[in-house]
Design a protein around this motif. Structure first.
Motif, PDB file in Angstrom:
ATOM      1  N   GLY A  83      -7.025  -4.006  -6.012  1.00  0.00           N
ATOM      2  CA  GLY A  83      -8.436  -3.861  -6.369  1.00  0.00           C
ATOM      3  C   GLY A  83      -8.641  -3.538  -7.841  1.00  0.00           C
ATOM      4  N   LEU A 123      -7.573  -2.510   2.958  1.00  0.00           N
ATOM      5  CA  LEU A 123      -6.718  -2.598   4.144  1.00  0.00           C
ATOM      6  C   LEU A 123      -7.331  -3.512   5.198  1.00  0.00           C
ATOM      7  N   PHE A 162      -9.248   0.483  -4.860  1.00  0.00           N
ATOM      8  CA  PHE A 162      -9.018   0.544  -6.305  1.00  0.00           C
ATOM      9  C   PHE A 162      -7.553   0.906  -6.572  1.00  0.00           C
ATOM     10  N   ARG A 201       3.997  -8.840 -13.100  1.00  0.00           N
ATOM     11  CA  ARG A 201       4.058  -8.625 -11.641  1.00  0.00           C
ATOM     12  C   ARG A 201       3.071  -7.562 -11.187  1.00  0.00           C
ATOM     13  N   THR A 248     -14.710   0.885  -4.816  1.00  0.00           N
ATOM     14  CA  THR A 248     -14.513   2.082  -3.987  1.00  0.00           C
ATOM     15  C   THR A 248     -13.025   2.311  -3.739  1.00  0.00           C
ATOM     16  N   ASP A 249     -12.685   3.567  -3.461  1.00  0.00           N
ATOM     17  CA  ASP A 249     -11.355   3.870  -2.929  1.00  0.00           C
ATOM     18  C   ASP A 249     -11.563   4.650  -1.643  1.00  0.00           C
ATOM     19  N   VAL A 250     -10.524   5.325  -1.162  1.00  0.00           N
ATOM     20  CA  VAL A 250     -10.630   5.988   0.136  1.00  0.00           C
ATOM     21  C   VAL A 250     -11.720   7.075   0.141  1.00  0.00           C
ATOM     22  N   MET A 280       0.820  -1.202   0.000  1.00  0.00           N
ATOM     23  CA  MET A 280       0.000   0.000   0.000  1.00  0.00           C
ATOM     24  C   MET A 280       0.867   1.271   0.000  1.00  0.00           C
ATOM     25  N   ASN A 312     -18.439   5.050   1.237  1.00  0.00           N
ATOM     26  CA  ASN A 312     -17.716   3.805   1.534  1.00  0.00           C
ATOM     27  C   ASN A 312     -18.574   2.758   2.243  1.00  0.00           C
ATOM     28  N   ASN A 358      -3.473  -1.047  -6.480  1.00  0.00           N
ATOM     29  CA  ASN A 358      -2.866  -2.096  -7.297  1.00  0.00           C
ATOM     30  C   ASN A 358      -3.724  -3.362  -7.294  1.00  0.00           C
ATOM     31  N   ASN A 415      -4.718  -7.858   2.981  1.00  0.00           N
ATOM     32  CA  ASN A 415      -4.229  -8.675   4.081  1.00  0.00           C
ATOM     33  C   ASN A 415      -5.041  -8.352   5.329  1.00  0.00           C
TER      34      ASN A 415
HETATM   35  P1  NAD Z   1      -2.709   0.626  -2.913  1.00  0.00           P
HETATM   36  O1  NAD Z   1      -2.101   1.682  -2.091  1.00  0.00           O
HETATM   37  O2  NAD Z   1      -2.258   0.465  -4.326  1.00  0.00           O
HETATM   38  O3  NAD Z   1      -4.295   0.792  -2.918  1.00  0.00           O
HETATM   39  C1  NAD Z   1      -5.076   0.860  -1.758  1.00  0.00           C
HETATM   40  C2  NAD Z   1      -6.479   1.267  -2.186  1.00  0.00           C
HETATM   41  O4  NAD Z   1      -7.346   1.200  -1.060  1.00  0.00           O
HETATM   42  C3  NAD Z   1      -6.579   2.684  -2.734  1.00  0.00           C
HETATM   43  O5  NAD Z   1      -7.484   2.702  -3.821  1.00  0.00           O
HETATM   44  C4  NAD Z   1      -7.139   3.463  -1.549  1.00  0.00           C
HETATM   45  O6  NAD Z   1      -7.813   4.640  -1.942  1.00  0.00           O
HETATM   46  C5  NAD Z   1      -8.104   2.419  -1.014  1.00  0.00           C
HETATM   47  N1  NAD Z   1      -8.557   2.646   0.357  1.00  0.00           N
HETATM   48  C6  NAD Z   1      -7.850   3.052   1.430  1.00  0.00           C
HETATM   49  N2  NAD Z   1      -8.663   3.149   2.492  1.00  0.00           N
HETATM   50  C7  NAD Z   1      -9.903   2.784   2.071  1.00  0.00           C
HETATM   51  C8  NAD Z   1     -11.184   2.680   2.694  1.00  0.00           C
HETATM   52  N3  NAD Z   1     -11.333   2.962   3.982  1.00  0.00           N
HETATM   53  N4  NAD Z   1     -12.238   2.265   1.942  1.00  0.00           N
HETATM   54  C9  NAD Z   1     -12.090   1.974   0.637  1.00  0.00           C
HETATM   55  N5  NAD Z   1     -10.900   2.045  -0.002  1.00  0.00           N
HETATM   56  C10 NAD Z   1      -9.832   2.456   0.715  1.00  0.00           C
HETATM   57  O7  NAD Z   1      -2.491  -0.752  -2.108  1.00  0.00           O
HETATM   58  P2  NAD Z   1      -2.475  -2.217  -2.688  1.00  0.00           P
HETATM   59  O8  NAD Z   1      -1.083  -2.576  -3.041  1.00  0.00           O
HETATM   60  O9  NAD Z   1      -3.572  -2.388  -3.686  1.00  0.00           O
HETATM   61  O10 NAD Z   1      -2.816  -3.056  -1.367  1.00  0.00           O
HETATM   62  C11 NAD Z   1      -4.143  -3.228  -0.926  1.00  0.00           C
HETATM   63  C12 NAD Z   1      -4.192  -4.376   0.064  1.00  0.00           C
HETATM   64  O11 NAD Z   1      -3.698  -5.565  -0.562  1.00  0.00           O
HETATM   65  C13 NAD Z   1      -3.322  -4.206   1.319  1.00  0.00           C
HETATM   66  O12 NAD Z   1      -3.929  -4.888   2.382  1.00  0.00           O
HETATM   67  C14 NAD Z   1      -2.034  -4.922   0.938  1.00  0.00           C
HETATM   68  O13 NAD Z   1      -1.292  -5.335   2.071  1.00  0.00           O
HETATM   69  C15 NAD Z   1      -2.607  -6.094   0.167  1.00  0.00           C
HETATM   70  N6  NAD Z   1      -1.682  -6.760  -0.760  1.00  0.00           N
HETATM   71  C16 NAD Z   1      -1.040  -6.068  -1.734  1.00  0.00           C
HETATM   72  C17 NAD Z   1      -0.207  -6.747  -2.608  1.00  0.00           C
HETATM   73  C18 NAD Z   1       0.481  -6.059  -3.756  1.00  0.00           C
HETATM   74  O14 NAD Z   1       1.106  -6.763  -4.570  1.00  0.00           O
HETATM   75  N7  NAD Z   1       0.389  -4.760  -3.923  1.00  0.00           N
HETATM   76  C19 NAD Z   1      -0.032  -8.133  -2.476  1.00  0.00           C
HETATM   77  C20 NAD Z   1      -0.728  -8.814  -1.490  1.00  0.00           C
HETATM   78  C21 NAD Z   1      -1.566  -8.117  -0.651  1.00  0.00           C
END
Ligand code: NAD
Length: 432
Positions: free
Chosen positions: A235, A311, A231, A197, A253-255, A158, A295, A233, A333
């Motif tokens: 989502g 998250l 939304f 990746r 949705t995003d934040v 994240m 949200n 990486n 996670n």
């Molecule tokens: P990111 O930063 O790319 O995206 C996070 C998204 O969540 C953003 O769109 C953000 O606006 C949104 N968000 C934040 N708070 C929110 C809320 N309260 N309600 C709705 N949306 C909200 O992060 P990411 O890499 O996509 O990671 C997301 C989750 O997946 C985390 O738990 C991360 O540990 C897990 N994860 C990521 C990867 C990876 O390869 N990037 C791999 C395994 C697990």
């Protein structure tokens, strides 16, 4: 110039829901295993934890202090692997939880890795590109003693991305004096990153979702409605892949809130909008085809599959009853609290747990590391073929344990993973 100003309150180790969740899951899983008490305690604790306070020069000339962490939870199966997170809510206990889940995730899908996680307390959206680079390079230089291709290999999470990994790889390489692509994964392809990746975690989520649906006889993709929280990486790539395959993505949705259309969203248009500028948010997306939702409303959306991909602690006692889906696939996670889990189980909702559902990311990270070490690169078709093979093999294993012990998939996944680490530890013995 002012020196030593903090951008966030001084860090404290506060009680953390995700850490409590990770420990509660662990305690529950080990109660099904016949293991020595000392070994149970050994696997419950992180092996080592690193906290670093470091200065960064901001664009206005001020120097500000930041705090970062790297936790190595367990290294029995190999070098530790896990992402680095940039977020205001990062704390040591959150990183401990995420590091522990990485240990189980790698063990579950059979990768030769232990688990780690890192994070910096900051709001990346409020940093300029230059400040972000400065913060990343300084944090990377602080990590040099504890990362390497053979000890600990960071990746994006994240708030970080392939550019962050490029800066870490470059900083590490400049320090040792030669290029070391294998020190991080999730890099851009032109410096040793892997095909697929970027999309791997989201695509993996959809691969296991499809398997879960297939096993329930749901095979008509255009009849399956999906709602996704987050939304970024994970989502966004899950949404893109699902809609490419013909599923109906009805809400994302995003934040800031999100977009909803019961007949299916134009995911590509939403993706292009949110990626057109760094701070573009879904709530600002304007189209006649889309209703903007808050949200909380996402939890009540009519759908067949709910994918939390933002998250931790998002599905809990306060909203698990609202979820309309019959299948929850955890892209994030730790998105479900133990209380939320109990409600979903009682309602007959199947949960494909995080350590299986989002393992596509670390699996293709493993492919990237192998390719970097061998200097031999595979094409995307091969990556996807191997990704699917590994995820479906793990899926089969989880279902077999779940059926054998008459337990849910989360417990089955954890039991299988923990037992793999336990048996390897017993084989190696306790040094000295
Ligand atoms: P990111 O930063 O790319 O995206 C996070 C998204 O969540 C953003 O769109 C953000 O606006 C949104 N968000 C934040 N708070 C929110 C809320 N309260 N309600 C709705 N949306 C909200 O992060 P990411 O890499 O996509 O990671 C997301 C989750 O997946 C985390 O738990 C991360 O540990 C897990 N994860 C990521 C990867 C990876 O390869 N990037 C791999 C395994 C697990």
């Amino acid at each position: 110039m002012s020196v030593g100003t903090r951008v966030a309150p001084a860090p404290t180790v506060t009680p953390n829901k995700a850490y409590e969740t990770s420990l509660a899951q662990y305690d529950r899983a080990v109660s099904h295993l016949d293991l020595p008490a000392g070994l149970i305690e050994y696997m419950r604790l992180p092996k080592r934890e690193y906290t670093v306070n470091f200065p960064v020069r901001m664009d206005n000339g001020d120097v500000k202090m930041f705090t970062g962490y790297r936790v190595h939870h367990n290294l029995v199966l190999g070098p530790s692997k896990g992402g680095i997170r940039y977020a205001p809510h990062v704390d040591l206990n959150e990183v401990r939880a995420l590091a522990m889940w990485m240990t189980w995730k790698c063990a579950l899908v059979g990768l030769p890795y232990g688990g780690a996680k890192g994070g910096v307390i900051c709001d990346p959206k409020k940093l300029s590109d230059k400040e972000n680079e400065g913060l990343t390079r300084r944090f990377a230089s602080e990590l040099v003693p504890i990362i390497s291709p053979h000890s600990d290999i960071p990746a994006p999470d994240m708030g970080t991305n392939s550019q962050t990994m490029a800066w870490i790889m470059d900083t590490y390489s400049m320090t040792v004096g030669y290029s070391v692509p294998a020190v991080v994964t999730g890099k851009p392809i032109n410096i040793g990153g892997s095909e697929g990746r970027e999309e791997a975690t989201g695509r993996g989520v959809i691969i296991v979702m499809e398997e879960a649906l297939k096993r329930r006889g749901r095979i008509d993709r255009d009849e399956i409605r999906i709602a996704i929280q987050g939304f970024g990486n994970v989502g966004a790539h899950a949404a893109l892949y699902a809609s490419e395959l013909g599923y109906k993505v009805v809400a994302v949705t995003d934040v800031s809130g999100g977009a909803y259309n019961p007949d299916g969203l134009d995911v590509e248009a939403l993706f292009n909008f949110t990626r057109a500028a760094r701070n573009n948010l879904l709530k600002d997306y304007a189209s006649d085809d889309v209703d903007i939702i808050e949200n909380d409303e996402l939890f009540g959306v009519e759908c067949d599959v709910f994918i939390p991909a933002a998250l931790e602690d998002q599905v809990h006692e306060g909203n698990a009853d609202d979820i309309k889906a019959s299948l929850v696939v955890e892209g994030a996670n730790g998105p479900t609290t133990p209380g939320g889990d109990d409600i979903l189980r009682d309602r007959g909702i199947v949960v494909v747990p995080d350590i299986l559902a989002n393992a596509g990311g670390v699996t293709v990270s493993y492919f990237e590391w192998v390719q970097d070490l061998q200097n031999f690169f595979w094409d995307e078709v091969e990556i996807m073929r191997q990704l699917r093979r590994i995820l479906l093999k793990a899926y089969d294993k989880v279902v077999a344990v779940a059926e054998d012990k008459d337990i849910d998939m989360r417990m089955a996944a954890q039991i299988h993973a923990i037992n793999r680490v336990a048996q390897a530890t017993l084989t190696r013995g306790f040094y000295p």
